[in-house]
Design a protein around this motif. Structure first.
Motif, PDB file in Angstrom:
ATOM      1  N   GLY A 114      45.546  48.517  39.192  1.00 19.64           N
ATOM      2  CA  GLY A 114      44.290  48.689  39.906  1.00 19.64           C
ATOM      3  C   GLY A 114      44.076  50.119  40.354  1.00 19.64           C
ATOM      4  O   GLY A 114      45.027  50.895  40.495  1.00 19.64           O
ATOM      5  N   SER A 115      42.831  50.461  40.580  1.00 23.21           N
ATOM      6  CA  SER A 115      42.470  51.798  41.056  1.00 23.21           C
ATOM      7  C   SER A 115      42.369  51.791  42.567  1.00 23.21           C
ATOM      8  O   SER A 115      41.910  50.821  43.169  1.00 23.21           O
ATOM      9  CB  SER A 115      41.136  52.228  40.446  1.00 23.21           C
ATOM     10  OG  SER A 115      40.668  53.413  41.058  1.00 23.21           O
ATOM     11  N   ARG A 116      42.811  52.878  43.200  1.00 24.16           N
ATOM     12  CA  ARG A 116      42.706  52.994  44.649  1.00 24.16           C
ATOM     13  C   ARG A 116      41.351  53.531  45.092  1.00 24.16           C
ATOM     14  O   ARG A 116      41.086  53.698  46.279  1.00 24.16           O
ATOM     15  CB  ARG A 116      43.816  53.907  45.170  1.00 24.16           C
ATOM     16  CG  ARG A 116      45.211  53.347  44.924  1.00 24.16           C
ATOM     17  CD  ARG A 116      46.283  54.258  45.471  1.00 24.16           C
ATOM     18  NE  ARG A 116      47.618  53.745  45.212  1.00 24.16           N
ATOM     19  CZ  ARG A 116      48.743  54.359  45.560  1.00 24.16           C
ATOM     20  NH1 ARG A 116      48.679  55.526  46.187  1.00 24.16           N
ATOM     21  NH2 ARG A 116      49.916  53.838  45.281  1.00 24.16           N
TER      22      ARG A 116
ATOM     23  N   ASP B 294      41.397  60.098  40.471  1.00 25.91           N
ATOM     24  CA  ASP B 294      42.852  60.011  40.325  1.00 25.91           C
ATOM     25  C   ASP B 294      43.332  61.344  39.771  1.00 25.91           C
ATOM     26  O   ASP B 294      43.001  61.715  38.645  1.00 25.91           O
ATOM     27  CB  ASP B 294      43.217  58.873  39.364  1.00 25.91           C
ATOM     28  CG  ASP B 294      44.724  58.657  39.259  1.00 25.91           C
ATOM     29  OD1 ASP B 294      45.467  59.651  39.317  1.00 25.91           O
ATOM     30  OD2 ASP B 294      45.141  57.503  39.105  1.00 25.91           O
TER      31      ASP B 294
ATOM     32  N   ALA C  71      45.048  61.096  36.300  1.00 21.32           N
ATOM     33  CA  ALA C  71      44.105  60.839  35.208  1.00 21.32           C
ATOM     34  C   ALA C  71      43.291  62.090  34.904  1.00 21.32           C
ATOM     35  O   ALA C  71      43.077  62.433  33.729  1.00 21.32           O
ATOM     36  CB  ALA C  71      43.189  59.677  35.569  1.00 21.32           C
TER      37      ALA C  71
ATOM     38  N   SER D  41      40.094  58.584  31.667  1.00 23.74           N
ATOM     39  CA  SER D  41      39.343  57.931  32.736  1.00 23.74           C
ATOM     40  C   SER D  41      40.247  57.198  33.712  1.00 23.74           C
ATOM     41  O   SER D  41      39.926  57.080  34.903  1.00 23.74           O
ATOM     42  CB  SER D  41      38.335  56.946  32.136  1.00 23.74           C
ATOM     43  OG  SER D  41      39.013  55.928  31.395  1.00 23.74           O
ATOM     44  N   ASP D  42      41.377  56.688  33.228  1.00 22.29           N
ATOM     45  CA  ASP D  42      42.282  55.894  34.052  1.00 22.29           C
ATOM     46  C   ASP D  42      43.728  56.245  33.719  1.00 22.29           C
ATOM     47  O   ASP D  42      44.078  56.424  32.543  1.00 22.29           O
ATOM     48  CB  ASP D  42      42.049  54.393  33.820  1.00 22.29           C
ATOM     49  CG  ASP D  42      40.635  53.968  34.171  1.00 22.29           C
ATOM     50  OD1 ASP D  42      40.382  53.705  35.361  1.00 22.29           O
ATOM     51  OD2 ASP D  42      39.805  53.909  33.256  1.00 22.29           O
ATOM     52  N   LYS D  43      44.565  56.296  34.747  1.00 20.64           N
ATOM     53  CA  LYS D  43      45.957  56.696  34.551  1.00 20.64           C
ATOM     54  C   LYS D  43      46.679  55.810  33.539  1.00 20.64           C
ATOM     55  O   LYS D  43      47.492  56.292  32.742  1.00 20.64           O
ATOM     56  CB  LYS D  43      46.680  56.675  35.900  1.00 20.64           C
ATOM     57  CG  LYS D  43      48.108  57.153  35.837  1.00 20.64           C
ATOM     58  CD  LYS D  43      48.691  57.402  37.218  1.00 20.64           C
ATOM     59  CE  LYS D  43      48.844  56.155  38.033  1.00 20.64           C
ATOM     60  NZ  LYS D  43      49.624  56.396  39.279  1.00 20.64           N
TER      61      LYS D  43
ATOM     62  N   ALA E 120      43.734  44.663  37.094  1.00 21.15           N
ATOM     63  CA  ALA E 120      42.948  45.898  36.932  1.00 21.15           C
ATOM     64  C   ALA E 120      41.478  45.598  37.183  1.00 21.15           C
ATOM     65  O   ALA E 120      41.012  44.479  36.970  1.00 21.15           O
ATOM     66  CB  ALA E 120      43.138  46.465  35.529  1.00 21.15           C
ATOM     67  N   ASN E 121      40.761  46.631  37.620  1.00 19.47           N
ATOM     68  CA  ASN E 121      39.314  46.489  37.798  1.00 19.47           C
ATOM     69  C   ASN E 121      38.522  47.415  36.880  1.00 19.47           C
ATOM     70  O   ASN E 121      37.334  47.187  36.659  1.00 19.47           O
ATOM     71  CB  ASN E 121      38.906  46.728  39.267  1.00 19.47           C
ATOM     72  CG  ASN E 121      39.719  47.835  39.923  1.00 19.47           C
ATOM     73  OD1 ASN E 121      40.142  48.775  39.255  1.00 19.47           O
ATOM     74  ND2 ASN E 121      39.955  47.716  41.217  1.00 19.47           N
ATOM     75  N   ALA E 122      39.155  48.435  36.334  1.00 17.97           N
ATOM     76  CA  ALA E 122      38.447  49.346  35.429  1.00 17.97           C
ATOM     77  C   ALA E 122      38.220  48.663  34.084  1.00 17.97           C
ATOM     78  O   ALA E 122      39.177  48.146  33.483  1.00 17.97           O
ATOM     79  CB  ALA E 122      39.249  50.622  35.238  1.00 17.97           C
TER      80      ALA E 122
ATOM     81  N   ASP F  58      52.153  52.509  35.756  1.00 15.48           N
ATOM     82  CA  ASP F  58      52.615  53.901  35.635  1.00 15.48           C
ATOM     83  C   ASP F  58      54.133  54.002  35.489  1.00 15.48           C
ATOM     84  O   ASP F  58      54.713  55.075  35.634  1.00 15.48           O
ATOM     85  CB  ASP F  58      52.139  54.747  36.817  1.00 15.48           C
ATOM     86  CG  ASP F  58      52.686  54.296  38.154  1.00 15.48           C
ATOM     87  OD1 ASP F  58      53.433  53.295  38.199  1.00 15.48           O
ATOM     88  OD2 ASP F  58      52.363  54.949  39.180  1.00 15.48           O
TER      89      ASP F  58
END
Length: 248
Positions: free
Chosen positions: A8-10, A14, A17, A23-25, A55-57, A99
């Motif tokens: 998930g993204s905080r 980032d 990233a 776009s996402d790590k 995940a939400n992305a 990660d």
């Protein structure tokens, strides 16, 4: 055994990233594989068939589907996402992060073998001496106990349904991180005094946390120092790329 990968993204940008130009790590590439793919492959080779990705992305969820993993909606933090994963997948559940780019199947198998059979929940940690032996360039914040410095390895085992109570304690700690007195009150002043005096071992601390949550909690000492290396900042990414290049 099922597995949950936290991806998930905080919220917000980032830095890792951005540094990698993605776009996402979780979508950072090492050769032909994304970081998420490396984690999925390691879990599969460790013998885990059902793997979910929190995940939400949209791009990360699409990558999870491409890899044959099950996307789950990420919640407002890793603890709540873990709780939702435990509800969806049941126990026993292995939890790791997207990660964890160096994750190896033998680390997973060793962790599951070494985790006490009577523990409701277990966490893998690596002793400082082991991390500095295997990854000397790494810089990290150490958990300092009477038996030395320790670093988390982003591998957790929710062995029984009772592990939910430990996850709920984790949620409480996250919720009260700006009100530390509430955490102190739950742990007890005697435990914190022993920690401040350098008399509390890691195993004793984990056992105390388990007692507070009402579960049997255990710490597993990692056999491999690299298990403590994840990609939290650009310097970590450079280190992982260097380690992978040296291994070729």
């Amino acid at each position: 055994m099922n597995a949950l990968i936290l991806a998930g993204s905080r919220g917000g940008a980032d830095p890792v990233a951005d540094y990698a130009g993605v776009s996402d790590k979780a979508l950072i590439r090492f050769g032909e594989a994304t970081m998420l793919e490396r984690v999925v492959i390691a879990l599969r080779e460790a013998g885990i068939d059902r793997i979910a990705v929190s995940a939400n992305a949209p791009a990360v969820r699409a990558e999870a589907l491409r890899l044959g993993a099950e996307p789950l909606d990420a919640a407002g933090g890793p603890s709540l996402s873990t709780l939702h994963g435990l509800q969806a997948l049941g126990a026993p559940l292995l939890v790791t992060t997207a990660d964890h780019a160096l994750l190896r199947p033998e680390w997973v198998r060793d962790f599951l073998t070494d985790a006490p059979a009577d523990a409701d929940v277990a966490a893998l940690l690596a002793h400082r001496s082991l991390v500095e032996r295997d990854a000397p360039p790494t810089r990290r914040t150490w958990l300092r106990f009477a038996d030395g410095g320790w670093s988390g390895c982003n591998l957790f085992l929710c062995r029984t349904p009772q592990a939910r109570a430990a996850v709920e304690l984790w949620m409480s700690v996250e919720a009260n991180r700006k009100r530390p007195w509430r955490i102190v009150r739950r742990l007890g002043i005697a435990t914190l005094a022993r920690y401040a005096l350098g008399r509390l071992t890691l195993a004793e601390a984990v056992a105390r946390l388990g007692a507070v949550a009402g579960v049997r909690a255990a710490v597993v000492s990692a056999r491999h120092g690299l298990a403590a290396v994840d990609v939290d900042k650009p310097a970590d990414l450079d280190l992982v790329r260097s380690l992978l290049a040296d291994a070729q």
